[in-house]
Design a protein around this motif. Structure first.
Motif, PDB file in Angstrom:
ATOM      1  N   TYR A  33       0.831  -1.215   0.000  1.00 49.40           N
ATOM      2  CA  TYR A  33       0.000   0.000   0.000  1.00 49.40           C
ATOM      3  C   TYR A  33       0.864   1.263   0.000  1.00 49.40           C
ATOM      4  O   TYR A  33       2.069   1.213   0.281  1.00 49.40           O
ATOM      5  N   LEU A  89      -2.323  -8.381   2.832  1.00 45.31           N
ATOM      6  CA  LEU A  89      -3.744  -8.535   3.160  1.00 45.31           C
ATOM      7  C   LEU A  89      -4.032 -10.039   3.067  1.00 45.31           C
ATOM      8  O   LEU A  89      -4.241 -10.566   1.970  1.00 45.31           O
ATOM      9  N   TRP A 143      -7.732  -2.683   8.946  1.00 47.74           N
ATOM     10  CA  TRP A 143      -8.231  -1.535   8.191  1.00 47.74           C
ATOM     11  C   TRP A 143      -9.502  -1.042   8.867  1.00 47.74           C
ATOM     12  O   TRP A 143     -10.184  -1.819   9.540  1.00 47.74           O
ATOM     13  N   GLN A 146     -15.411  -1.569   6.363  1.00 49.08           N
ATOM     14  CA  GLN A 146     -15.582  -1.573   4.911  1.00 49.08           C
ATOM     15  C   GLN A 146     -16.959  -1.060   4.499  1.00 49.08           C
ATOM     16  O   GLN A 146     -17.988  -1.448   5.070  1.00 49.08           O
ATOM     17  N   ARG A 166     -14.550  -3.758  -8.369  1.00 47.84           N
ATOM     18  CA  ARG A 166     -13.177  -4.149  -8.029  1.00 47.84           C
ATOM     19  C   ARG A 166     -13.195  -4.937  -6.715  1.00 47.84           C
ATOM     20  O   ARG A 166     -13.644  -4.457  -5.682  1.00 47.84           O
ATOM     21  N   TYR A 168     -10.909  -7.411  -3.808  1.00 48.57           N
ATOM     22  CA  TYR A 168      -9.526  -7.597  -3.326  1.00 48.57           C
ATOM     23  C   TYR A 168      -9.301  -8.970  -2.697  1.00 48.57           C
ATOM     24  O   TYR A 168      -8.199  -9.276  -2.259  1.00 48.57           O
ATOM     25  N   ALA A 188      -4.856  -2.456  -4.712  1.00 50.48           N
ATOM     26  CA  ALA A 188      -5.118  -1.039  -4.409  1.00 50.48           C
ATOM     27  C   ALA A 188      -4.173  -0.124  -5.194  1.00 50.48           C
ATOM     28  O   ALA A 188      -4.571   0.956  -5.639  1.00 50.48           O
ATOM     29  N   SER A 205     -14.358  -1.108   0.352  1.00 51.25           N
ATOM     30  CA  SER A 205     -13.091  -0.865   1.035  1.00 51.25           C
ATOM     31  C   SER A 205     -13.356   0.085   2.194  1.00 51.25           C
ATOM     32  O   SER A 205     -14.506   0.446   2.465  1.00 51.25           O
ATOM     33  N   SER A 206     -12.268   0.511   2.830  1.00 49.20           N
ATOM     34  CA  SER A 206     -12.393   1.516   3.884  1.00 49.20           C
ATOM     35  C   SER A 206     -12.293   2.912   3.271  1.00 49.20           C
ATOM     36  O   SER A 206     -11.901   3.070   2.104  1.00 49.20           O
ATOM     37  N   THR A 209      -8.549   3.612   1.810  1.00 47.81           N
ATOM     38  CA  THR A 209      -8.119   3.335   0.432  1.00 47.81           C
ATOM     39  C   THR A 209      -8.782   4.296  -0.554  1.00 47.81           C
ATOM     40  O   THR A 209      -8.155   4.723  -1.525  1.00 47.81           O
ATOM     41  N   PRO A 230     -10.844  -6.039   7.550  1.00 46.70           N
ATOM     42  CA  PRO A 230      -9.772  -6.966   7.167  1.00 46.70           C
ATOM     43  C   PRO A 230      -8.425  -6.468   7.688  1.00 46.70           C
ATOM     44  O   PRO A 230      -8.285  -5.279   8.016  1.00 46.70           O
TER      45      PRO A 230
HETATM   46  N1  PCA Z   1      -8.168  -1.324   1.893  1.00 42.89           N
HETATM   47  C1  PCA Z   1      -7.562  -2.435   1.214  1.00 42.89           C
HETATM   48  C2  PCA Z   1      -8.132  -3.649   1.859  1.00 42.89           C
HETATM   49  C3  PCA Z   1      -9.128  -3.199   2.825  1.00 42.89           C
HETATM   50  C4  PCA Z   1      -9.059  -1.732   2.807  1.00 42.89           C
HETATM   51  O1  PCA Z   1      -9.700  -0.980   3.540  1.00 42.89           O
HETATM   52  C5  PCA Z   1      -7.868  -2.443  -0.247  1.00 42.89           C
HETATM   53  O2  PCA Z   1      -8.882  -1.894  -0.665  1.00 42.89           O
HETATM   54  O3  PCA Z   1      -7.095  -3.076  -0.984  1.00 42.89           O
END
Ligand code: PCA
Length: 325
Positions: A33, A89, A143, A146, A166, A168, A188, A205-206, A209, A230
């Motif tokens: 990341y 992850l 993280w 979500q 998308r 992950y 990501a 996602s959060s 991201t 996650p």
């Molecule tokens: N971000 C990462 C995984 C979980 C998150 O919040 C992503 O989107 O790849």
């Protein structure tokens, strides 16, 4: 006289550095990341803590943003010793072991407190599974919760049919399928490009991201769901780990425990800040509406049953331990 003394101190310092150098383990640490993401920043905090606690005997250099190995390749690279240590992850590998996906079961653990309990219940089994794969687990960090990103208002599954999504990990791909969407797995680091080129037009996602990837440039809505939290896991190649003496291992474990606590606190501190940044950049940020929420809870129940089936007795034991905490 004075001059001679200072020269011999200098010589000693050089000799000392050479001695530490000859014994120092220089470890490159791939992370997937962005460098400015809190996970990556805590990788650096961890590296500094390890250097300090081991007197320089273990010297870790962090390579964020998938610059050394892309996210999808980090785990294998560490297993095979191409990299001695790395971060991943882990749920992205739940096809290898359902236990790796325990942190991606919808609506099981949706607060930092619950996430802490879940990892306490699961850590032993996950460590064992990783050890079978030639990896020593050091620490993990969650993280924020979500939620769902779209380029339009979405009130129910009726609005998500055929939308390109998308994913992950396989849980997020399954979520997409159950919502009638078309999943495509993208790291990501490549998310902005996938959105810009239309490969994907939504994701889960959060806020973290979404903020890192500036997704307000393509997307307009974020629905807070807090579906799961996650984790990224930091692990070491087993041979690299075994090459450290017991005192050094204990020092590294101490740094890992400290970093896990700090990283978790930072994740919690930033969670709402990220959502504020999405809103400040023009996105509509709101809780999922009642209909969407109810549908997601149904999907969550399906996915929980599927996970329990895949994870077998070991998975059931972890969930029972968690529920008993
Ligand atoms: N971000 C990462 C995984 C979980 C998150 O919040 C992503 O989107 O790849």
């Amino acid at each position: 006289m004075l001059k001679t003394v200072s020269i011999s101190f200098a010589a000693l310092a050089v000799a000392g550095a050479a001695f530490a150098g000859s014994h120092a383990q220089k470890w490159d640490m791939p992370m997937a990341y962005a460098a400015s993401n809190f996970h990556s920043e805590h990788g650096v905090i961890f590296a500094d803590a390890v250097r300090e606690a081991t007197g320089g005997a273990v010297d870790i250099t962090v390579h964020p943003g998938g610059s050394l190995f892309g996210g999808a390749d980090i785990k294998r690279a560490v297993q095979t010793g191409q990299a001695p240590i790395g971060e991943r992850l882990l749920s992205a590998h739940q096809n290898e072991s359902a236990l790796f996906g325990v942190d991606s079961i919808p609506f099981l653990a949706t607060s930092y407190e619950a996430s802490d309990k879940l990892i306490k219940a699961a850590e032993g089994a996950i460590s064992e599974e990783l050890a079978n794969q030639n990896l020593h687990l050091l620490y993990s960090c969650p993280w924020p919760g979500q939620g769902l990103y779209f380029k339009k208002a979405v009130n129910s599954k009726a609005d998500t049919q055929g939308v390109k999504f998308r994913s992950y990990n396989s849980a997020t791909a399954r979520l997409a399928e159950l919502m009638g969407m078309l999943p495509v797995q993208v790291e990501a680091a490549e998310l902005s490009q996938a959105l810009a080129t239309g490969v994907a037009e939504s994701f889960v996602s959060s806020g973290s991201t979404g903020y890192d990837r500036k997704v307000w440039e393509q997307l307009s809505h974020f629905y807070e769901v807090n579906a799961w939290m996650p984790r990224n896991y930091v692990f070491v190649n087993m041979q690299a780990w075994d090459s450290l003496d017991a005192d050094t291992q204990a020092a590294v474990e101490g740094a890992a425990a400290d970093t896990a606590a700090k990283c978790t606190a930072k994740s919690s501190e930033l969670a709402s800040w990220y959502l504020e940044q999405l809103a400040a950049n023009g996105m509509t940020v709101q809780p999922a509406g009642d209909e969407l929420r109810a549908e997601l809870e149904d999907i969550g129940a399906t996915m929980t049953a599927e996970w329990l089936e895949a994870a077998g007795d070991a998975g059931t034991a972890v969930i029972e331990a968690y529920k008993g905490m």
